[in-house]
Write an enzyme that holds these catalytic residues in place. Structure first.
Site, PDB file in Angstrom:
ATOM      1  N   HIS A   3      -9.795  -3.961   4.025  1.00  0.00           N
ATOM      2  CA  HIS A   3      -9.300  -5.273   4.446  1.00  0.00           C
ATOM      3  C   HIS A   3      -8.574  -5.156   5.786  1.00  0.00           C
ATOM      4  O   HIS A   3      -7.733  -4.269   5.957  1.00  0.00           O
ATOM      5  CB  HIS A   3      -8.286  -5.794   3.430  1.00  0.00           C
ATOM      6  CG  HIS A   3      -8.869  -6.410   2.203  1.00  0.00           C
ATOM      7  ND1 HIS A   3      -9.463  -5.661   1.202  1.00  0.00           N
ATOM      8  CD2 HIS A   3      -8.933  -7.706   1.801  1.00  0.00           C
ATOM      9  CE1 HIS A   3      -9.865  -6.485   0.239  1.00  0.00           C
ATOM     10  NE2 HIS A   3      -9.557  -7.731   0.567  1.00  0.00           N
TER      11      HIS A   3
ATOM     12  N   ASN B 271      -6.524   4.264   4.041  1.00  0.00           N
ATOM     13  CA  ASN B 271      -6.495   2.876   3.551  1.00  0.00           C
ATOM     14  C   ASN B 271      -5.619   2.726   2.312  1.00  0.00           C
ATOM     15  O   ASN B 271      -4.878   1.752   2.180  1.00  0.00           O
ATOM     16  CB  ASN B 271      -7.931   2.407   3.247  1.00  0.00           C
ATOM     17  CG  ASN B 271      -7.990   0.970   2.763  1.00  0.00           C
ATOM     18  OD1 ASN B 271      -7.335   0.093   3.314  1.00  0.00           O
ATOM     19  ND2 ASN B 271      -8.774   0.727   1.714  1.00  0.00           N
TER      20      ASN B 271
END
Lengths: 344, 344
Positions: A166, A198
């Site tokens: 994201h 991440n």
């Protein structure tokens, strides 16, 4: 099949034989590649010499330039013998940076790398306090507003070894289920190293951004990928090198780095804005690494991305974020909170 | 100095120490990076919900999207707690694809790679027959319409090992000195391998395009760079790798390949168009190599570049160039003509 051709042509070097090219051509004869994706109508082309209405749909994904009725030809005897803008009869080549206005963010898409150019979100203490969205109800989505041939696909990420990372974090958009769902479009994703980045350092960095909303009344965050050169120690030349993942053929670029440009606002009209720019490699980063080591001058992000983030923000309104506040991660607290969350 | 920071930050890996970052920050404190390059005025922002006049200058380099007065928030209780488009108060991030309308061509510039996205020219038998421009009067020029921080520079090419490779060839623009001069903007250049490519095979290919104007009443050529992935035989993954040249720091990308999309028109309104797309590596290519080995389906160029070249050209108007005419170079004749020309 057609996606394979990109891969195949990449292999067409000066030494490659005719076979590969012939294969491409036999598979997809040139005159079968007809797609009328551009719905832009020539009758709506704004003329350069006057102001004419432009429909909102064209403004949001800006329309091609007009065909000049005559070139700015100054030293030519008689009329110019050519009309290069006549090409646009066949459609304007672009590039189109597909803009999407979501509830919680706006994104601009790069059709060449199949990653965003940038995503711009806005968070406040109030927006973060609302809990009406839950990511367990969200699913990753291909962005069908992007033409098929330029779209990042779910299958491109499958078994790629990278997370669907994201750019606007889902956790910033809990104030509505729709707002959260919209963060799951692949046009809000880049391939990111999962473990150690991440799911770790980058997640702590996202948490840092949210914590700013406890100090500042309004926080804007622009996030996106970079493709930076590294110096080759052998030949001393600079090279950009990045993987391209995809199935059945390479499609989505794996950025070498990511940036965030943070605007922490004092909430007053024309007030002070604390600006911070950060660049991190798409790689494992130890939690012990101080956040401030990744702070860079804003211009570094601008030169590397080809974008400009604060061209209209006057110097006298700017502060430096990491002078105004402590730019450090709270890894332990974050980990504890995640653990607590997992138990719920 | 500031350009060095791009190079420096590229070296900031997860393992790099604080020293490099501190050096960047000491050299150029963040809050000194103030540039007001974007002259776009908020008062002229077209609203998304209605049609309003847009000045021509903004249409030609399309303006940022408007700040939506309210987000399309559907399932939110009460007003949305955030306004992501508020960011645009600080300027729209872009990307801006600097369009330039020259006498003989139109170009679109990529601020990230410092190369064009595409250049689109138009040639005819008549335009090629006029000889009012001579390249000995032309000089290579930096394009000052591109903001300094995104501009390709003469010094970037100096001793880079690459030619300043015209995308629209100077030889196509002899019909006026200005038209020819304008091909010398660096925004019409890419770094190209000289011997064996720019000065040889690619030059023969450009000559092929000119010869088409002897057969077709009107010929349009779109040219530009590509950055294509190659499969690594060791790990079987696909990587894009390209050099970045520049002085004092890497600035201009060296494309891995170049494309040309050719539209050979029959000269009739709504008439037939013979389309040919070609992709060649930025590398030495033997003159013996048949041109048709580099022909590709148009969609290959589109997928690789993120652009669209014929979205509004109906299938029934299209022909395939290399079926309609012989796609082959005339190397000997060209060499002879060059020799003859040199004697003049």
């Amino acid at each position: 099949m057609s996606k394979t051709t990109l891969a195949v042509i990449a292999a067409v070097s000066a030494g490659a034989g005719a076979a590969a090219t012939a294969t491409i051509l036999n598979l997809r004869p040139n005159n079968k590649h007809v797609e009328v994706l551009n719905t832009y109508s020539p009758s709506a082309i704004p003329l350069p010499s006057s102001s004419v209405p432009v429909p909102a749909s064209q403004v949001f994904n800006p329309p091609p330039p007009p065909a000049p009725s005559s070139s700015p030809v100054s030293n030519v005897k008689g009329p110019a013998p050519v009309n290069p803008a006549g090409l646009f009869e066949y459609g304007f080549p672009g590039p189109v940076a597909d803009l999407a206005a979501r509830q919680a963010f706006i994104s601009s898409y790069d059709r060449r790398t199949r990653n965003p150019h940038w995503v711009a979100e806005h968070i406040t203490a109030e927006s973060l306090s609302r809990r009406e969205g839950d990511r367990k109800h969200s699913t990753f989505l291909e962005d069908e507003s992007v033409p098929e041939k330029f779209r990042a696909k779910l299958k491109d990420y499958f078994r790629s070894g990278y997370d669907r990372g994201h750019q606007v974090p889902a956790a910033d958009c809990k104030w509505s289920q729709t707002a959260m769902d919209e963060t799951f479009y692949l046009s809000n994703m880049c391939p990111q190293v999962g473990e150690g980045f991440n799911r770790d350092y980058w997640a702590h960095f996202e948490d840092f951004c949210r914590r700013l909303a406890g100090t500042y009344p309004s926080v804007r965050i622009v996030t996106g990928p970079l493709y930076l050169p590294q110096k080759d120690p052998v030949d001393n030349k600079w090279y950009v090198k990045y993987e391209v993942v995809g199935s059945p053929a390479p499609n989505v670029a794996v950025p070498t780095h990511f940036y965030k440009v943070i605007f922490a606002e004092d909430g007053k009209q024309g007030g002070q804005v604390a600006v911070g720019a950060f660049v991190m490699p798409n790689a494992v980063i130890p939690n012990s690494k101080p956040l401030q080591e990744f702070e860079v001058p804003l211009e570094v992000v601008e030169r590397a991305s080809g974008l400009e983030f604060a061209s209209k923000l006057p110097a006298q309104r700017r502060k430096r974020l990491c002078v105004e506040t402590s730019c450090s991660l709270v890894v332990k607290e974050y980990a504890d909170r995640q653990k607590a969350f997992a138990k719920k």
